[in-house]
Design an enzyme around this catalytic site. Structure first.
Site, PDB file in Angstrom:
ATOM      1  N   SER A 139      -3.586 -12.288 -15.914  1.00 22.58           N
ATOM      2  CA  SER A 139      -3.607 -10.996 -16.602  1.00 22.58           C
ATOM      3  C   SER A 139      -2.337 -10.844 -17.421  1.00 22.58           C
ATOM      4  O   SER A 139      -1.299 -11.438 -17.081  1.00 22.58           O
ATOM      5  CB  SER A 139      -3.640  -9.862 -15.575  1.00 22.58           C
ATOM      6  N   TYR A 183       1.105  -6.581  -8.306  1.00 23.31           N
ATOM      7  CA  TYR A 183      -0.007  -7.142  -9.104  1.00 23.31           C
ATOM      8  C   TYR A 183       0.546  -8.145 -10.109  1.00 23.31           C
ATOM      9  O   TYR A 183       0.036  -9.259 -10.252  1.00 23.31           O
ATOM     10  CB  TYR A 183      -0.763  -6.015  -9.814  1.00 23.31           C
TER      11      TYR A 183
HETATM   12  N1  LIG Z   1     -10.644  -5.679 -15.884  1.00 23.69           N
HETATM   13  C1  LIG Z   1      -9.492  -5.930 -16.515  1.00 23.69           C
HETATM   14  O1  LIG Z   1      -9.062  -5.170 -17.411  1.00 23.69           O
HETATM   15  C2  LIG Z   1      -8.691  -7.147 -16.153  1.00 23.69           C
HETATM   16  C3  LIG Z   1      -7.513  -7.386 -16.898  1.00 23.69           C
HETATM   17  C4  LIG Z   1      -6.752  -8.503 -16.583  1.00 23.69           C
HETATM   18  C5  LIG Z   1      -7.143  -9.349 -15.566  1.00 23.69           C
HETATM   19  N2  LIG Z   1      -8.300  -9.090 -14.855  1.00 23.69           N
HETATM   20  C6  LIG Z   1      -8.668 -10.009 -13.761  1.00 23.69           C
HETATM   21  O2  LIG Z   1     -10.032 -10.349 -13.863  1.00 23.69           O
HETATM   22  C7  LIG Z   1     -10.555 -10.657 -12.564  1.00 23.69           C
HETATM   23  C8  LIG Z   1     -11.895  -9.982 -12.363  1.00 23.69           C
HETATM   24  O3  LIG Z   1     -11.673  -8.592 -12.304  1.00 23.69           O
HETATM   25  P1  LIG Z   1     -12.770  -7.485 -12.711  1.00 23.69           P
HETATM   26  O4  LIG Z   1     -12.135  -6.680 -13.774  1.00 23.69           O
HETATM   27  O5  LIG Z   1     -14.085  -8.084 -12.911  1.00 23.69           O
HETATM   28  O6  LIG Z   1     -12.730  -6.572 -11.368  1.00 23.69           O
HETATM   29  P2  LIG Z   1     -13.853  -6.155 -10.304  1.00 23.69           P
HETATM   30  O7  LIG Z   1     -15.061  -5.647 -11.001  1.00 23.69           O
HETATM   31  O8  LIG Z   1     -13.153  -5.269  -9.352  1.00 23.69           O
HETATM   32  O9  LIG Z   1     -14.219  -7.531  -9.598  1.00 23.69           O
HETATM   33  C9  LIG Z   1     -13.339  -8.132  -8.674  1.00 23.69           C
HETATM   34  C10 LIG Z   1     -14.122  -9.017  -7.760  1.00 23.69           C
HETATM   35  O10 LIG Z   1     -13.214  -9.600  -6.800  1.00 23.69           O
HETATM   36  C11 LIG Z   1     -13.804  -9.485  -5.525  1.00 23.69           C
HETATM   37  N3  LIG Z   1     -12.840  -9.493  -4.434  1.00 23.69           N
HETATM   38  C12 LIG Z   1     -11.819  -8.651  -4.230  1.00 23.69           C
HETATM   39  N4  LIG Z   1     -11.219  -8.940  -3.077  1.00 23.69           N
HETATM   40  C13 LIG Z   1     -11.862  -9.994  -2.542  1.00 23.69           C
HETATM   41  C14 LIG Z   1     -11.724 -10.732  -1.346  1.00 23.69           C
HETATM   42  N5  LIG Z   1     -10.816 -10.440  -0.432  1.00 23.69           N
HETATM   43  N6  LIG Z   1     -12.573 -11.769  -1.115  1.00 23.69           N
HETATM   44  C15 LIG Z   1     -13.531 -12.071  -2.013  1.00 23.69           C
HETATM   45  N7  LIG Z   1     -13.731 -11.395  -3.148  1.00 23.69           N
HETATM   46  C16 LIG Z   1     -12.889 -10.353  -3.405  1.00 23.69           C
HETATM   47  C17 LIG Z   1     -14.535  -8.156  -5.595  1.00 23.69           C
HETATM   48  O11 LIG Z   1     -15.446  -8.062  -4.506  1.00 23.69           O
HETATM   49  P3  LIG Z   1     -15.830  -6.607  -3.853  1.00 23.69           P
HETATM   50  O12 LIG Z   1     -16.800  -6.000  -4.804  1.00 23.69           O
HETATM   51  O13 LIG Z   1     -16.409  -6.976  -2.534  1.00 23.69           O
HETATM   52  O14 LIG Z   1     -14.551  -5.838  -3.749  1.00 23.69           O
HETATM   53  C18 LIG Z   1     -15.198  -8.272  -6.950  1.00 23.69           C
HETATM   54  O15 LIG Z   1     -16.338  -9.071  -6.863  1.00 23.69           O
HETATM   55  C19 LIG Z   1      -9.465 -10.256 -11.575  1.00 23.69           C
HETATM   56  O16 LIG Z   1      -8.784 -11.424 -11.139  1.00 23.69           O
HETATM   57  C20 LIG Z   1      -8.532  -9.386 -12.394  1.00 23.69           C
HETATM   58  O17 LIG Z   1      -7.185  -9.430 -11.928  1.00 23.69           O
HETATM   59  C21 LIG Z   1      -9.083  -8.014 -15.149  1.00 23.69           C
END
Ligand SMILES: NC(=O)c1ccc[n+]([C@@H]2O[C@H](COP(=O)([O-])OP(=O)(O)OC[C@H]3O[C@@H](n4cnc5c(N)ncnc54)[C@H](OP(=O)(O)O)[C@@H]3O)[C@@H](O)[C@H]2O)c1
Length: 316
Positions: A157, A183
């Site tokens: 990120s 984070y």
């Molecule tokens: N969205 C943004 O703006 C953004 C920006 C920069 C980087 N990112 C990165 O992109 C990635 C995906 O994020 P997203 O935006 O798609 O968020 P999200 O919708 O919250 O998805 C995160 C996923 O990670 C899973 N997860 C969390 N804790 C876990 C654990 N202990 N074991 C297994 N799975 C786990 C969640 O499962 P549950 O549903 O069970 O919690 C969910 O499936 C992340 O690494 C995030 O840091 C996102």
């Protein structure tokens, strides 16, 4: 130079690509970017393994993808990245069930959690986002070695701008906990892990890529209070006058690009954003990658710390 950019979507990036016979393992595939990556890869014929910690949520994700594409080849596996025991059990099942992994996408993540700990006593964000994926990847290496594409994508990120890994106190035992810098530390670790993987496994044809997906509205913000959300929006809009949210297909595009772009073959250990390899930049607040996140000696230090913390052994 990549033909894709900020606004490119998963389907645009993968258009014309044939992923049939390729196995893609995606963590956090029941939500947000992970689910979209799974959908888009399956639409190009890939066999996709959706990993997540809740079977019910994985089933819903599979149903949503199948509703659009009944032929999608999808498998699920439960893994909770907050437990080393659970990771070892899940990966042991994976090694029995699957023959190979062509692309591993370490996508799962949590952000801005309160000061809590994993089952093994790691600070939650460093433990889930980095150490859990470190242990998972180590245990999946035999499958990746058997794959053809041999790519590992680590979701990082721009949050890595918040700072380097604090090697003396990664779990905030001796300094006040701050959910933002925690984070940021975990997302810097995702880049350093990428550098460490490339240094060790490029020789075997395994290449690793870190990805910043952009700013996308998903479930990631669930731990943020309204005050934290307001402060974040103020920060990003001040530092980036033209800040715009990406859609989920735009956000997942850089993962799909890094996983498949022919021009990246053999060129891992890099940080990608907006479907290109980012430049090192220690000043900008809107683009690029910090030099501390690509520093090879920090990457070695993190590798050692992670082996000691998790007991995970990568094949030598
Ligand atoms: N969205 C943004 O703006 C953004 C920006 C920069 C980087 N990112 C990165 O992109 C990635 C995906 O994020 P997203 O935006 O798609 O968020 P999200 O919708 O919250 O998805 C995160 C996923 O990670 C899973 N997860 C969390 N804790 C876990 C654990 N202990 N074991 C297994 N799975 C786990 C969640 O499962 P549950 O549903 O069970 O919690 C969910 O499936 C992340 O690494 C995030 O840091 C996102």
């Amino acid at each position: 130079m990549s033909e894709f950019g900020w606004a490119s979507t998963t389907d645009e990036v993968l258009a014309g690509k044939d992923l049939s016979g390729r196995t893609v393992f995606i963590t956090g595939a029941n939500s947000g970017l992970g689910q979209e990556t799974a959908r888009a890869m399956a639409a190009r014929g890939a066999d996709v393994i959706l990993a997540g910690r809740d079977q019910g949520k994985l089933d819903e994700s599979v149903a949503a993808i199948h509703a659009e594409n009944a032929k999608a080849q999808l498998e699920t596996i439960t893994v909770d990245l907050t437990s080393l025991e659970n990771i070892r059990a899940a990966t042991s099942r994976a090694r029995q069930r699957f023959h190979k992994i062509d692309i591993l996408i370490n996508n799962a993540g949590v952000m801005a959690t309160p000061f809590t700990h994993t089952h093994d006593g790691f600070e939650m964000q460093f433990g889930t986002n980095h150490l859990g994926h470190f242990a998972l990847t180590a245990e999946l290496m035999p499958l990746i070695e058997r794959g053809h594409l041999k790519r590992i994508i680590n979701l990082s990120s721009r949050g890595h701008f918040m700072g380097p890994v604090h090697f003396e106190d990664p779990h905030f035992q001796h300094r006040p906990y701050d959910p933002r810098s925690s984070y940021g530390q975990s997302k810097t670790a995702n880049v350093l892990f990428t550098v460490g993987l490339e240094a060790r496994y490029a020789v075997l044809g395994i290449h690793a890529y870190a990805v910043h997906p952009g700013g996308i509205q998903t479930n990631l913000g669930r731990h943020m209070t309204p005050e934290m959300q307001e402060a974040l929006m103020k920060r990003v809009t001040t530092s980036d006058g033209g800040f715009q949210w990406k859609t989920i297909p735009q956000g997942a595009a850089t993962s799909c690009w890094a996983a498949t772009a022919p021009e990246l073959e053999g060129k891992g250990g890099v940080y990608c954003e907006d479907c290109h390899v980012a430049e090192v930049d220690d000043e900008s607040s809107v683009a690029g990658v910090r030099s501390y996140a690509l520093n090879p000696s920090f990457a070695d230090q993190l590798w050692k710390l992670s082996e000691e913390a998790t007991g995970a052994k990568f094949p030598s």
